[in-house]
Design a protein around this motif. Structure first.
Motif, PDB file in Angstrom:
ATOM      1  N   ARG A 150       0.832  -1.244   0.042  1.00  0.00           N
ATOM      2  CA  ARG A 150       0.005   0.156   0.015  1.00  0.00           C
ATOM      3  C   ARG A 150       0.870   1.301  -0.171  1.00  0.00           C
ATOM      4  NH1 ARG A 150      -2.761   0.827   4.681  1.00  0.00           N
ATOM      5  NH2 ARG A 150      -3.972   2.507   3.632  1.00  0.00           N
ATOM      6  N   GLY A 151       1.772   1.315   0.913  1.00  0.00           N
ATOM      7  CA  GLY A 151       2.555   2.624   0.913  1.00  0.00           C
ATOM      8  C   GLY A 151       3.287   3.028  -0.392  1.00  0.00           C
ATOM      9  N   PRO A 152       4.017   1.930  -0.944  1.00  0.00           N
ATOM     10  CA  PRO A 152       4.951   2.445  -2.246  1.00  0.00           C
ATOM     11  C   PRO A 152       3.788   2.848  -3.205  1.00  0.00           C
ATOM     12  CG  PRO A 152       5.715   0.405  -1.160  1.00  0.00           C
ATOM     13  CD  PRO A 152       4.387   0.855  -0.392  1.00  0.00           C
ATOM     14  N   THR A 153       2.869   2.275  -3.510  1.00  0.00           N
ATOM     15  CA  THR A 153       1.811   2.372  -4.656  1.00  0.00           C
ATOM     16  C   THR A 153       1.228   3.878  -4.096  1.00  0.00           C
ATOM     17  OG1 THR A 153       0.126   0.847  -3.427  1.00  0.00           O
ATOM     18  CG2 THR A 153       1.862   0.113  -5.450  1.00  0.00           C
ATOM     19  N   LYS A 154       0.862   3.961  -3.119  1.00  0.00           N
ATOM     20  CA  LYS A 154      -0.020   5.196  -2.799  1.00  0.00           C
ATOM     21  C   LYS A 154       0.910   6.482  -3.032  1.00  0.00           C
ATOM     22  CE  LYS A 154      -2.174   7.271   1.356  1.00  0.00           C
ATOM     23  NZ  LYS A 154      -2.573   7.138   2.966  1.00  0.00           N
ATOM     24  N   MET A 155       2.096   6.467  -2.793  1.00  0.00           N
ATOM     25  CA  MET A 155       3.005   7.692  -3.297  1.00  0.00           C
ATOM     26  C   MET A 155       3.090   8.099  -4.681  1.00  0.00           C
ATOM     27  SD  MET A 155       6.228   7.490  -0.523  1.00  0.00           S
ATOM     28  CE  MET A 155       6.744   5.991  -0.935  1.00  0.00           C
ATOM     29  N   VAL A 156       2.456   7.174  -5.669  1.00  0.00           N
ATOM     30  CA  VAL A 156       2.663   7.335  -7.037  1.00  0.00           C
ATOM     31  C   VAL A 156       1.395   7.893  -7.586  1.00  0.00           C
ATOM     32  CG1 VAL A 156       3.097   6.347  -9.328  1.00  0.00           C
ATOM     33  CG2 VAL A 156       4.229   5.413  -7.415  1.00  0.00           C
ATOM     34  N   ILE A 157       0.254   7.727  -6.768  1.00  0.00           N
ATOM     35  CA  ILE A 157      -1.128   7.906  -7.515  1.00  0.00           C
ATOM     36  C   ILE A 157      -1.243   9.538  -7.697  1.00  0.00           C
ATOM     37  CG2 ILE A 157      -3.549   8.122  -6.996  1.00  0.00           C
ATOM     38  CD1 ILE A 157      -3.313   5.438  -5.268  1.00  0.00           C
ATOM     39  N   LEU A 158      -0.650  10.403  -6.511  1.00  0.00           N
ATOM     40  CA  LEU A 158      -0.853  11.954  -6.757  1.00  0.00           C
ATOM     41  C   LEU A 158      -0.038  12.468  -7.831  1.00  0.00           C
ATOM     42  CD1 LEU A 158      -2.953  13.974  -5.480  1.00  0.00           C
ATOM     43  CD2 LEU A 158      -3.155  11.726  -4.953  1.00  0.00           C
ATOM     44  N   LEU A 159       1.252  11.875  -7.983  1.00  0.00           N
ATOM     45  CA  LEU A 159       2.474  12.348  -8.796  1.00  0.00           C
ATOM     46  C   LEU A 159       1.903  12.159 -10.280  1.00  0.00           C
ATOM     47  CD1 LEU A 159       5.645  10.901  -6.818  1.00  0.00           C
ATOM     48  CD2 LEU A 159       4.540  13.361  -6.761  1.00  0.00           C
ATOM     49  N   ALA A 160       1.259  10.932 -10.445  1.00  0.00           N
ATOM     50  CA  ALA A 160       0.892  10.600 -11.716  1.00  0.00           C
ATOM     51  C   ALA A 160      -0.325  11.600 -12.311  1.00  0.00           C
ATOM     52  CB  ALA A 160       0.202   9.339 -12.010  1.00  0.00           C
ATOM     53  N   ILE A 161      -1.242  12.009 -11.198  1.00  0.00           N
ATOM     54  CA  ILE A 161      -2.239  13.005 -11.537  1.00  0.00           C
ATOM     55  C   ILE A 161      -1.383  14.376 -11.989  1.00  0.00           C
ATOM     56  CG2 ILE A 161      -4.070  14.351 -10.781  1.00  0.00           C
ATOM     57  CD1 ILE A 161      -5.260  11.743  -9.067  1.00  0.00           C
ATOM     58  N   LEU A 162      -0.450  14.784 -11.197  1.00  0.00           N
ATOM     59  CA  LEU A 162       0.194  16.100 -11.230  1.00  0.00           C
ATOM     60  C   LEU A 162       0.938  16.326 -12.631  1.00  0.00           C
ATOM     61  CD1 LEU A 162       1.288  18.689  -9.978  1.00  0.00           C
ATOM     62  CD2 LEU A 162       3.015  17.498  -9.023  1.00  0.00           C
ATOM     63  N   GLY A 163       1.686  14.961 -12.881  1.00  0.00           N
ATOM     64  CA  GLY A 163       2.128  14.741 -14.170  1.00  0.00           C
ATOM     65  C   GLY A 163       1.322  15.022 -15.231  1.00  0.00           C
TER      66      GLY A 163
END
Length: 228
Positions: A31-44
């Motif tokens: 959960r931790g590692p995948t959670k940190m990618v979600i918002l970065l993908a939306i920002l990108g």
């Protein structure tokens, strides 16, 4: 480039799906590692869309996503202090989204005052009802800060609907952002029960993260229509 936008959307979809699986199966290590990618993908996705359209990205939207991402990271560790720090970061993000909605050109004179008050009351009453159910389960020092936090989320929702009602955006863009804001509200409400009510029917973070991920995505997608 247009393909980069779709690449960010793909990253969002894949990592959100993996994270939801991990949430459902209660696999904290995933959960931790995948959670940190979600918002970065939306920002990108948002920044690349602005570049593709030759438009200036909203500073408010960018920092709303950054503070939301920071809130995600701070909520990963257990403990009241981490929960409080993450809540403050998300609290700031709600204000930034409100400023982004206002920046998009809300014309308050076009909104029927009765409708505006009715929408605000729906959210305010909902918050009161939710906290009447949560009161027995929350640590006393957190009750009023969390109450204020969810009211702020409700205010973010109200301004999202004001954006639609004032005609300051396309119909589709306004609806997407409004639905996204509502999902964010549902996510936060669900999180409080998951974290603090041991008798809650919501036992995992699956619903919390499903509504949160889609909520943030739809809010930003609706705001992206301003750049067309």
């Amino acid at each position: 480039m247009l393909y980069l936008i779709w690449l960010y959307v793909a990253f969002f979809a894949v990592f959100t799906a993996i994270h939801l699986y991990a949430s459902y199966r209660k696999k904290d290590s995933l959960r931790g590692p995948t959670k940190m990618v979600i918002l970065l993908a939306i920002l990108g996705m948002y920044l690349e869309w602005a570049h593709y359209q030759g438009a200036d990205p909203s500073v408010f939207v960018v920092f709303a996503l950054i503070t939301s991402w920071l809130g995600d990271v701070l909520l990963i560790p257990k403990g009241v202090k981490w929960f409080t720090a993450g809540g403050i970061s998300f609290w700031i993000s709600h204000f930034l989204f409100i400023f982004a909605y206002i920046e998009s050109g809300i014309v308050f004179s076009r909104i029927n005052p009765i409708v505006a008050v009715a929408i605000a009351l729906v959210y305010a009453i909902t918050v009161v009802i939710l906290f009447s159910k949560l009161k027995a389960h929350l640590p006393k020092p957190l009750f009023y800060p969390m109450f204020l936090y969810l009211l702020t989320n409700g205010a973010m929702n109200v301004f999202a609907w004001f954006r639609l009602l004032s005609g300051s955006c396309t119909l589709l863009g306004g609806i997407l952002t409004g639905i996204g804001a509502l999902m964010f509200f549902i996510s936060d409400s669900s999180l409080f029960f998951v974290r603090f009510d041991k008798n809650s029917k919501i036992k995992s973070h699956f619903l919390v993260m499903l509504t949160y991920s889609l909520g943030e995505f739809l809010i930003v997608l609706g705001l992206m229509f301003l750049m067309i």
